[in-house]
Design an enzyme around this catalytic site. Structure first.
Site, PDB file in Angstrom:
ATOM      1  N   ASP A  87      10.003  -0.782   5.385  1.00  0.00           N
ATOM      2  CA  ASP A  87       8.714  -1.179   4.821  1.00  0.00           C
ATOM      3  C   ASP A  87       8.743  -1.091   3.295  1.00  0.00           C
ATOM      4  OD1 ASP A  87       5.942  -1.958   5.095  1.00  0.00           O
ATOM      5  OD2 ASP A  87       5.413   0.089   4.554  1.00  0.00           O
ATOM      6  N   ASP A  92       2.831  -7.726   5.630  1.00  0.00           N
ATOM      7  CA  ASP A  92       3.163  -6.316   5.419  1.00  0.00           C
ATOM      8  C   ASP A  92       1.982  -5.415   5.773  1.00  0.00           C
ATOM      9  OD1 ASP A  92       5.064  -4.268   4.164  1.00  0.00           O
ATOM     10  OD2 ASP A  92       3.251  -3.960   3.002  1.00  0.00           O
ATOM     11  N   HIS A  93       0.802  -5.745   5.270  1.00  0.00           N
ATOM     12  CA  HIS A  93      -0.374  -4.919   5.549  1.00  0.00           C
ATOM     13  C   HIS A  93      -0.787  -5.012   7.019  1.00  0.00           C
ATOM     14  CE1 HIS A  93      -0.661  -3.877   1.453  1.00  0.00           C
ATOM     15  NE2 HIS A  93      -1.203  -4.991   1.010  1.00  0.00           N
ATOM     16  N   ARG A 129      11.226  -9.970  -3.920  1.00  0.00           N
ATOM     17  CA  ARG A 129      11.442 -10.225  -5.350  1.00  0.00           C
ATOM     18  C   ARG A 129      12.890 -10.624  -5.626  1.00  0.00           C
ATOM     19  NH1 ARG A 129       7.722  -6.018  -5.256  1.00  0.00           N
ATOM     20  NH2 ARG A 129       9.295  -4.359  -5.314  1.00  0.00           N
ATOM     21  N   ASP A 136       1.446  -2.719   8.851  1.00  0.00           N
ATOM     22  CA  ASP A 136       1.080  -1.337   8.510  1.00  0.00           C
ATOM     23  C   ASP A 136      -0.145  -0.870   9.288  1.00  0.00           C
ATOM     24  OD1 ASP A 136       3.162  -1.103   6.746  1.00  0.00           O
ATOM     25  OD2 ASP A 136       1.967  -1.539   4.957  1.00  0.00           O
ATOM     26  N   ASN A 178       9.838 -10.654   5.720  1.00  0.00           N
ATOM     27  CA  ASN A 178       8.986 -10.434   6.894  1.00  0.00           C
ATOM     28  C   ASN A 178       9.803 -10.032   8.117  1.00  0.00           C
ATOM     29  OD1 ASN A 178       6.717 -11.079   5.424  1.00  0.00           O
ATOM     30  ND2 ASN A 178       6.658 -13.214   6.088  1.00  0.00           N
ATOM     31  N   ASP A 219      11.054  -4.263   1.900  1.00  0.00           N
ATOM     32  CA  ASP A 219      10.723  -5.664   2.164  1.00  0.00           C
ATOM     33  C   ASP A 219      10.210  -6.362   0.903  1.00  0.00           C
ATOM     34  OD1 ASP A 219       8.277  -4.396   2.055  1.00  0.00           O
ATOM     35  OD2 ASP A 219       7.615  -5.002   4.053  1.00  0.00           O
TER      36      ASP A 219
END
Length: 398
Positions: free
Chosen positions: A111, A132-133, A119, A136, A64, A114
């Protein structure tokens, strides 16, 4: 501690922000798994660069943090451009376009990695997906403004309005079809290709100057700036045909409903209300508020869009109904009422008031949402821990 084993007590200042999600929504959030399908044209070659870039990112940097840093760079570079071109008709210094190209490229790269960092550190979670969204959604607004400034689209107000809001609409539709199908689908031409195209536009304005877009093409008798606009129109038709094919063919819920069991058309009310209000206020303004202050106008409605998009994302993740009533509509409502009463207060003043209200409302909602989820899942928003929630990702390529 396992996710969902009981949320940590919230500090008093956090409680003041409110808790947007109910206990039932939080329980459903625990079962959410990120699911994506498809691969765009530029993704395979860029994956090589992103994988190389990832090796330079220390393990202790949270995903993040990477996302937020990229967003901050993108917002800063665009705000510099807005400072020089508030009416989208001016020509900014060449370095501002180069700065925007660099800022957008950095944002795209960060982006993209991330999720890889999540992972890599075993810190994938619903919180990361939401964050994330959410970033965006805000970046979408700024990219549209920056690109419009780069080609001086303010000389064509109607096209400027179209290009300012079409990105919001397409972003919303992408998550609308996800809310219906349960899978985030990427087309052959998607956000990565759009971002690359915008970087090229910024570079052309850097070396050719923004005035180059006023060149009239022989035979066609149209200005050069109309070509990228026509590209946007083509992208809208192509993408939305795919989105609505999924939406109108029924969802994964009962009787072809959404993932939350609601009508597949219900999310259209929210984006429809935003666009209708934006058009009405634009066309009925006695002081030409959009033509005179297009950046501020788009940013205000962009904050409304960002919050509504965030609510759509979390509605999908928690399998919940999406409600139309929202305090973020107070801002546009003030402009609408001011016009109804024949501009009792100067529209520019009301626009600034609306901007303050909507931006704070959006930021408070997003902050409270992230804090509530982080407490419930026992996650840190900006710290990486190997004791975090297990990986919650499922991706398949069509």
């Amino acid at each position: 501690m396992a996710a969902g084993a009981g949320a940590r007590p919230a500090p008093r200042w956090v409680k003041a922000l409110g808790e947007p999600l109910s206990a039932a929504q939080l329980r459903r959030l625990e079962d959410h798994r990120y699911s994506a399908a498809g691969e765009s044209l530029f993704e395979p070659p860029l994956q090589l660069f992103w994988t190389w870039l990832l090796q330079w990112i220390p393990l202790w940097i949270a995903p993040n943090t990477i996302t937020l840093f990229g967003l901050a760079i993108n917002l800063f570079t665009t705000l510099v451009l807005i400072f020089y071109c508030p009416t989208v008709t001016e020509e900014a210094p060449y370095w501002t376009y180069l700065l925007c190209a660099l800022g957008l490229f950095i944002y795209q790269s960060l982006d993209a990695i991330d999720g890889k960092q999540a992972r890599r550190t075993n810190s994938c979670s619903p919180l990361g997906e939401l964050f994330d969204h959410g970033c965006d959604s805000l970046s979408t607004v700024f990219m549209a403004i920056g690109a419009s400034i780069a080609v001086r689209l303010g000389t064509h107000p109607d096209w400027l309005f179209f290009c300012s809001f079409v990105g919001m609409f397409m972003f919303y539709c992408a998550h609308w079809q996800t809310y219906v199908s349960g899978v985030l689908r990427f087309g052959r031409v998607d956000v990565t290709e759009i971002q690359v195209a915008l970087v090229i536009v910024f570079l052309l304005s850097t070396f050719g100057g923004a005035m180059m877009w006023d060149y009239t093409i022989p035979i066609l008798e149209i200005k050069l700036k109309i070509l990228p606009v026509l590209g946007v129109v083509g992208g809208l038709i192509f993408s939305c045909s795919n989105y609505f094919h999924v939406i109108l063919h029924g969802g994964v819920g009962k009787n072809g409903s959404t993932i939350a069991g609601t009508s597949v058309l219900s999310p259209g009310l929210h984006i429809g209300l935003i666009i209708i209000l934006a058009i009405m206020i634009y066309k009925k303004s006695a002081t030409n508020v959009f033509e005179k202050h297009p950046c501020l106008y788009t940013l205000m409605f962009g904050c409304v869009f960002a919050k509504v998009a965030q609510k759509l994302v979390i509605a999908h993740m928690t399998k919940s109904e999406l409600y139309l009533q929202d305090t973020v509509f107070i801002g546009p409502g003030l402009l609408f009422l001011d016009q109804y009463f024949n501009n009792f207060i100067d529209e520019y003043v009301v626009l600034w008031i609306a901007m303050v209200i909507t931006s704070f409302d959006m930021m408070i909602y997003f902050s409270s949402l992230c804090l509530q989820i982080s407490r419930h899942l026992h996650l840190s928003i900006f710290k990486t821990s190997y004791q975090q929630a297990p990986e919650q990702v499922h991706k398949h390529i069509d």
